[in-house]
Motif scaffolding. Structure first.
Motif, PDB file in Angstrom:
ATOM      1  N   SER A 264       0.863  -1.172   0.000  1.00  0.00           N
ATOM      2  CA  SER A 264       0.000   0.000   0.000  1.00  0.00           C
ATOM      3  C   SER A 264       0.904   1.228   0.000  1.00  0.00           C
ATOM      4  CB  SER A 264      -0.920  -0.017   1.213  1.00  0.00           C
ATOM      5  OG  SER A 264      -0.166  -0.122   2.400  1.00  0.00           O
ATOM      6  N   CYS A 265       0.509   2.222  -0.763  1.00  0.00           N
ATOM      7  CA  CYS A 265       1.356   3.394  -1.005  1.00  0.00           C
ATOM      8  C   CYS A 265       1.708   4.089   0.313  1.00  0.00           C
ATOM      9  CB  CYS A 265       0.643   4.354  -1.953  1.00  0.00           C
ATOM     10  SG  CYS A 265       1.567   5.850  -2.289  1.00  0.00           S
ATOM     11  N   MET A 266       3.015   4.293   0.524  1.00  0.00           N
ATOM     12  CA  MET A 266       3.443   4.928   1.780  1.00  0.00           C
ATOM     13  C   MET A 266       3.303   6.435   1.720  1.00  0.00           C
ATOM     14  SD  MET A 266       6.108   3.722  -0.137  1.00  0.00           S
ATOM     15  CE  MET A 266       7.662   3.021   0.304  1.00  0.00           C
ATOM     16  N   ILE A 267       3.109   6.946   0.514  1.00  0.00           N
ATOM     17  CA  ILE A 267       2.975   8.392   0.383  1.00  0.00           C
ATOM     18  C   ILE A 267       1.549   8.823   0.768  1.00  0.00           C
ATOM     19  CG2 ILE A 267       3.240  10.376  -1.188  1.00  0.00           C
ATOM     20  CD1 ILE A 267       5.829   8.745  -0.916  1.00  0.00           C
ATOM     21  N   CYS A 268       0.556   8.139   0.183  1.00  0.00           N
ATOM     22  CA  CYS A 268      -0.831   8.577   0.387  1.00  0.00           C
ATOM     23  C   CYS A 268      -1.572   7.623   1.309  1.00  0.00           C
ATOM     24  CB  CYS A 268      -1.546   8.661  -0.952  1.00  0.00           C
ATOM     25  SG  CYS A 268      -1.654   7.063  -1.782  1.00  0.00           S
ATOM     26  N   GLY A 269      -0.892   6.553   1.759  1.00  0.00           N
ATOM     27  CA  GLY A 269      -1.559   5.609   2.645  1.00  0.00           C
ATOM     28  C   GLY A 269      -2.610   4.775   1.932  1.00  0.00           C
ATOM     29  N   HIS A 271      -4.720   5.955  -0.544  1.00  0.00           N
ATOM     30  CA  HIS A 271      -5.860   6.699  -1.097  1.00  0.00           C
ATOM     31  C   HIS A 271      -5.669   7.057  -2.568  1.00  0.00           C
ATOM     32  CE1 HIS A 271      -7.373   6.900   2.921  1.00  0.00           C
ATOM     33  NE2 HIS A 271      -6.274   7.486   3.340  1.00  0.00           N
ATOM     34  N   GLY A 272      -4.431   7.001  -3.021  1.00  0.00           N
ATOM     35  CA  GLY A 272      -4.161   7.335  -4.418  1.00  0.00           C
ATOM     36  C   GLY A 272      -3.435   8.660  -4.534  1.00  0.00           C
ATOM     37  N   CYS A 273      -2.287   8.618  -5.219  1.00  0.00           N
ATOM     38  CA  CYS A 273      -1.521   9.851  -5.440  1.00  0.00           C
ATOM     39  C   CYS A 273      -0.692   9.657  -6.700  1.00  0.00           C
ATOM     40  CB  CYS A 273      -0.625  10.160  -4.232  1.00  0.00           C
ATOM     41  SG  CYS A 273       0.705   8.975  -3.996  1.00  0.00           S
ATOM     42  N   VAL A 275       2.543   9.171  -6.994  1.00  0.00           N
ATOM     43  CA  VAL A 275       3.576   8.141  -6.873  1.00  0.00           C
ATOM     44  C   VAL A 275       2.990   6.765  -7.187  1.00  0.00           C
ATOM     45  CG1 VAL A 275       5.153   6.997  -5.268  1.00  0.00           C
ATOM     46  CG2 VAL A 275       4.937   9.483  -5.237  1.00  0.00           C
ATOM     47  N   CYS A 276       1.779   6.498  -6.707  1.00  0.00           N
ATOM     48  CA  CYS A 276       1.168   5.177  -6.935  1.00  0.00           C
ATOM     49  C   CYS A 276       0.243   5.200  -8.140  1.00  0.00           C
ATOM     50  CB  CYS A 276       0.434   4.711  -5.693  1.00  0.00           C
ATOM     51  SG  CYS A 276      -0.873   5.825  -5.159  1.00  0.00           S
ATOM     52  N   LYS A 277       0.335   6.248  -8.947  1.00  0.00           N
ATOM     53  CA  LYS A 277      -0.511   6.416 -10.135  1.00  0.00           C
ATOM     54  C   LYS A 277      -1.985   6.245  -9.782  1.00  0.00           C
ATOM     55  CE  LYS A 277       3.014   4.757 -13.325  1.00  0.00           C
ATOM     56  NZ  LYS A 277       3.460   3.408 -13.694  1.00  0.00           N
TER      57      LYS A 277
HETATM   58 ZN   LIG Z   1      -0.096   6.944  -3.335  1.00  0.00          ZN
END
Ligand SMILES: [Zn+2]
Lengths: 345, 804
Positions: A264-269, A271-273, A275-277
């Protein structure tokens, strides 16, 4: 005479109290208490006194002497303390000026990532295996179920030196060599870090030289669930306890079934951003159950032995973990980049 | 592969599953959906309009003034700049208030004095990629067929109210390079039926075999070739729905016949080729290997020179197509074509790969042949194409096909036990669970006892062994549902080897000493490869380097490290300390692997120490680096084994360089970079070392033993000696130590003077000698006795006299 002594006492004490330096004080001491001082003189004149008066005067003279000495001592202590304070005051410094720097370097960020991963797996009973960067085609491809002419060799355009020798395109040949060395016996639990090379033009996301770290476990009852559990521990320790993992089926010639792992994306947790497209997931590694052809080629009975393998890119992990935006930074060695990786976290 | 969500519904019911939900499910069960493109995202207010009148704009040559019926009462006036706008057209109109991609809002406007109430759109303005816009509309607006209804949603008519899933296919899943393949996959995931496309050919009373004969000389490359004939076709545009589906899949529409072959390519994954029968020049198809040097003009108007590696379709004499890759200009379908020869064939992957690679022709068709098409779908694809040509190109399909078929299609039959499945995955599935999964995949399953025998359909050429079945079960069961366990069995000790552990100590030590770790490239240029090399060996050169700068494997780390200093120096960091550990590559001859020797290199340039506001500055010198090395060797317990010998090393300062010897063997060097090279690199004074880390770390580690702390005082005697300038300290120290014997505990230099108060050719060097006996207090006399011996030895062995 008695009067004279009292007078002397008063006079001396007054002078002592007015004195402002140790030198002055010493002069007073010599002047009043010295052998040539007035008290000594008074005592010398005691011969003229009666036998009755003599002890009284003697006692009085001593009293006066002591009183002066005591006052002197007290004053001396005061003056000494004042002198110390004055000296200390003159020694004061600007504590806000910067300190003397301690010269200290630090690990390259890739080494930092690799050692962190090594230590994590060492803690789970793995050993670190290394192998040559210049490899035989056999170990780099054929022993990994990639015979000559296999379409997946297209995916890994390689630097050949001769028809049979090349710069390794992954660290998997170390696995093949380790299995061969173990002569068909288990268990094997290794982690293989190292440099690898591919015919890519260097740009923000590609590098003709990069690092890889792979793991291999071979034993008599190694299950896909063991891979699942191992990867989860790795992901949580490496990227944080609140990370979730997701396994997706994939394809690699040397594993079957094959897996790709997302966290799971460590940047947005999640939710989607950017970095995780916007998916909430970030691809971290490839893995799978060792292909029976790979086991058999290395001398293992694939009916008896199974294994799992996984591999990942320290550059990618460093880029995600530290937010590095260009892979070339790792090989340019700009000190302004390097020195940012000293902090413990 | 681009998969239209709407199109997919022709084959499998997607009700209750949105495009994004479908994408998630496909991804989780094995095929990564790399993106979901919402085609009409950010578009509103575009309707079909009828251009009832078009006149020249009074004030602008290139503009037209149009009256357009948009189904809302009176026609509206729209100014249009497209060259192809004409009266009577049905067009896409962005009405006032409409929004187009890029948040482009349509407002009422005046263009050169004329009112404009909207915009007539081109396809690119509606978000279609330029490369898939049909050629006739590429320079202007798009024109609908006349039956388009005025006022209706133009976006829906263009099939843009759709979402496209982009599949990232791994090489084993070529079956999903077709809509049908994807439908089977989705059917398995959702547990729903797959509906096959309609094929309803009504052949006319003529036989294809009367029009064409087929011969294949290369059966191995082309085990199946079927030729159908469709006559009386009328070339024109394909129906709009077909064109838009092609566009969504990334293929540019051309004409009905070509579009139908491309449509089948997407639907069945089977590439087809349409020849103009009348331009073929014969009634014969002959498939053979090309002759070496044979020339062929492909339909992209490029003349290709062929070799016998390439398979060609010929008319009996000359090539008319490069098999599976591209047709010829000589037999291409044109607007005049009336009879189509339709090729449905199976070409093997290797043949097509070779041709497409040699000629740089990667196409949708070649990609599918390369990865392997379903042998059982070849004929069906041809039949379906013929059916569509009859239906949408007005053609008449001749009966049957001329065919050469040597293909033997054996579906893979694989058996596995339930126990094996569960033991590899780590699950407790039942036979019923497993059976259900294979049934969803439409694989034939047979269960006897615990043995599950599966027959995989030919479209799934990737299913060959037990592990392939395990993967199918695991992925449809759901990888995330697999339990999480850890390996059981005999415990293995997790640890670093001695070598690895010491390597870490070396790194930590150097970093503690102030050096940053660098990582540089192993590949270098011919010029740099040999610089600073400890051993001269042949170059190891790449067969096909990407550049001269990265063509040879390094023999030394130093040139790369100096490059790092140069880079930083040029960016205002001219005082810097770096090190690197890594392999250098020593050739062992042509066909054997080189020796990979791990090296350690360090480089320090500019100021070693500075404390700005206190005005302290100390430039790096030889003894800084030597000190670092001495500390390192002390840490590794090698102090006694290492010596430094004055030496000349290429590219190093001739007077300020030493070789490092370990047990008498040369393992490296330390010193100043030659001033000429420093200047070339634009560096301040730079001191460096490089040594074989392998040699150092392979030295046995000695056990650490405690040594008693002395209980008796020592006596120190200082001496200042006058010696010849050439006499080195190391020699004097050796003399002192051997003459001093057991009682001499320590010798250290505390002064060196070479100034003009000395006699010509002499220097003064002062030592402090510390005498001690661990058992008792030494007397002055005892010390004097030994000390005298030392002085005597210095005089006789080194010509050293006490300074007066
Ligand atoms: Zn993300």
């Amino acid at each position: 005479m008695q009067e004279r002594l009292k007078e002397l006492q008063q006079e001396a004490i007054q002078k002592i109290e007015q004195s402002s330096s140790l030198k002055e004080l010493n002069d007073i001491r010599v002047a009043y208490l010295g052998k040539k001082g007035p008290i000594t003189e008074v005592l010398r004149g005691m011969g003229k006194l009666s036998a009755e008066e003599r002890p009284i005067m003697g006692a009085l003279a001593n009293e006066v002497r002591e009183a002066i000495a005591t006052t002197l001592e007290a004053k001396q202590k005061d003056l000494e303390e004042a002198a110390v304070l004055e000296k200390l005051a003159s020694e004061s410094i600007d504590v806000t000026l910067p300190g003397r720097p301690v010269k200290v370097g630090n690990h390259h960020p890739l080494t930092r990532i690799i050692e962190e991963i090594e230590d994590l797996f060492i803690g789970m009973g793995y050993q670190v295996a290394e192998g040559p960067e210049v490899e035989q085609d056999y170990y780099n491809f054929e022993a990994l179920n990639l015979p000559k002419g296999h379409p997946a060799r297209d995916m890994q355009d390689s630097f050949y030196i001769t028809d049979e020798i090349l710069l390794r395109t992954h660290t998997s040949p170390v696995q093949a060599r380790t299995m061969e060395k173990n002569q068909g016996k288990g268990p094997i639990k290794i982690i293989c870090p190292g440099k690898v090379y591919r015919r890519d033009n260097d740009d923000a996301t590609h590098s003709h030289q990069f690092m890889q770290i792979e793991g291999l476990v071979v034993g008599e009852n190694i299950r896909m669930s063991d891979l699942h559990g191992t990867l989860e521990i790795f992901a949580k320790k490496m990227f944080g306890e609140d990370r979730e993992i997701r396994l997706r089926p994939s394809f690699f010639p040397f594993t079957e079934p094959s897996v790709e792992m997302d966290i799971s994306c460590m940047i947005c947790g999640g939710h989607g951003c950017n970095v995780c497209k916007k998916t909430g997931w970030i691809e971290i590694l490839g893995a799978g159950m060792v292909h029976p052809n790979v086991l058999e080629m290395a001398g293992y009975d694939s009916k008896k032995y199974t294994g799992f393998a996984f591999g990942m890119g320290p550059e990618r992990i460093a880029m995600l973990k530290y937010g590095v935006d260009d892979i070339r930074h790792f090989y340019t060695n700009d000190v302004r980049f390097l020195k940012q990786f000293s902090k413990h976290e | 592969m681009f998969v239209s969500y709407k199109w997919l519904q022709d084959y499998v019911d997607l009700s209750g599953v949105s495009a994004s939900e479908l994408a998630e499910k496909i991804t989780k069960s094995g095929i990564e959906v790399e993106g979901v493109d919402v085609l009409n995202e950010g578009i509103t207010g575009v309707v079909v309009g009828h251009v009832v009148e078009r006149v020249q704009h009074p004030n602008a040559d290139k503009l037209s003034k149009c009256q357009v019926d948009i189904g809302q009462g009176e026609p509206v006036q729209i100014i249009c700049g497209a060259p192809n706008v004409a009266q009577g057209q049905k067009v896409a109109v962005a009405t006032v208030g409409a929004v187009l991609p890029g948040n482009f809002k349509i407002k009422r406007a005046k263009l050169r004095g004329e009112e404009s109430n909207g915009m007539i759109c081109s396809l690119t303005e509606l978000g279609v990629e330029a490369k898939v816009v049909p050629k006739e509309y590429s320079e202007g607006i798009f024109v609908f067929p006349q039956d388009a209804e005025v006022g209706t949603d133009a976006i829906a008519l263009l099939n843009r109210n759709d979402e496209v899933l982009e599949l990232g296919l791994t090489p084993n899943r070529a079956d999903c390079l077709s809509m049908l393949g994807v439908a089977y996959e989705v059917g398995a995931i959702l547990g729903r039926e797959v509906k096959l496309p309609e094929i309803d050919v009504q052949p006319v009373n003529e036989k294809a075999s009367d029009y064409i004969t087929v011969k294949v000389e290369a059966n191995e490359d082309n085990p199946l070739y079927a030729a159908k004939v469709i006559k009386n076709v009328k070339i024109g545009p394909a129906p709009l729905w077909m064109q838009t589906r092609l566009i969504s899949a990334g293929i540019r529409p051309h004409n009905n016949v070509v579009d139908i072959t491309n449509y089948i390519l997407l639907e069945y994954g089977q590439p087809l080729h349409a020849f103009d029968y009348d331009r073929l020049g014969s009634k014969e198809i002959l498939v053979r290997r090309a002759h070496d040097g044979e020339k062929f003009l492909t339909l992209d108007d490029v003349e290709r020179t062929l070799t016998s590696d390439h398979l060609v379709i010929t008319n009996g004499k000359e090539p008319v197509a490069l098999a599976g890759v591209m047709g010829g200009a000589n037999s291409e379908v044109t607007s005049d074509t009336t009879t189509v020869l339709l090729e449905a064939a199976y070409f093997t992957g290797g043949t097509v790969r070779k041709a497409s690679k040699d000629h740089g022709l990667r196409s949708e068709a070649s990609a599918r042949f390369e990865k392997g098409v379903d042998p059982n779908r070849v004929r069906a694809a041809g039949e379906r194409a013929a059916y569509l040509m009859a239906r949408y190109a007005g053609g008449e399909v001749l009966e049957g096909a001329s065919e050469v078929n040597t293909l033997t299609v054996e579906p893979a039959v694989v058996s596995i036990t339930l126990e094996k499945i569960n033991s590899v995955i780590g699950t407790n599935l039942t036979v019923q669970d497993v059976e259900a999964i294979f049934e969803r995949l439409q694989f034939t399953v047979n269960v006897e006892e615990n043995v599950i025998t599966v027959t995989a359909p030919t479209r799934r050429g990737d299913i060959k062994i037990e592990e392939d079945l395990i993967e199918e079960v695991a992925r449809l069961y759901g990888y995330d549902n697999i339990p999480k366990t850890l390996p059981i069995g005999s415990a293995t000790p997790g640890k670093l080897s001695d070598y690895q552990e010491k390597r870490r100590i070396v790194r930590q030590y150097l970093e503690g000493a102030g050096l940053y770790q660098a990582v540089t490239y192993s590949l270098t240029s011919e010029e740099k490869a040999a610089q600073f090399a400890l051993e001269k060996r042949d170059f190891i050169r790449l067969a096909m380097p990407m550049s001269e700068d990265r063509s040879i494997l390094r023999l030394s780390i130093m040139p790369q490290l100096l490059e790092v200093l140069k880079y930083n120096s040029a960016r205002q960091n001219d005082s810097l300390a770096v090190y690197e550990t890594g392999a250098v590559f020593l050739a062992n001859g042509n066909e054997v692997l080189p020796e990979e020797q791990e090296h350690l290199a360090g480089a320090v340039t500019g100021l070693w120490h500075s404390h700005s506001w206190q005005g302290e500055k100390k430039a790096v010198d030889f003894y800084v680096l030597k000190g670092i090395l001495e500390g390192l060797f002390a840490k590794l317990g090698l102090t006694e084994s290492v010596t430094y010998v004055q030496a000349k090393v290429d590219n190093m300062h001739p007077g300020r360089t030493a070789e490092i010897h370990l047990n008498g063997e040369r393992i490296g060097f330390v010193g100043q970079v030659h001033p000429t090279m420093q200047k070339e690199l634009d560096l301040k004074d730079t001191y460096v070392f490089e040594l074989s880390l392998k040699a150092v770390l392979e030295e046995a580690t000695t056990a650490l033993r405690y040594e008693a702390i002395p209980r008796f005082p020592s006596i120190t005697r200082d001496i200042a000696l006058v010696v010849d300038k050439e006499t080195v300290s190391g020699v004097l120290k050796d003399v002192i130590q051997s003459a001093g014997g057991k009682l001499l505990k320590e010798v250290s230099v505390f002064d060196l003077y070479e100034g003009d108060r000395m006699e010509e050719g002499k220097k003064s060097i002062a030592y402090s000698l510390k005498y001690m006996d661990p058992e008792r207090t030494l007397t002055d006399e005892e010390v004097t006795k030994v000390h005298t011996q030392v002085l005597e030895a210095l005089k006789t062995q080194a010509g050293a006299v006490l300074r007066g």
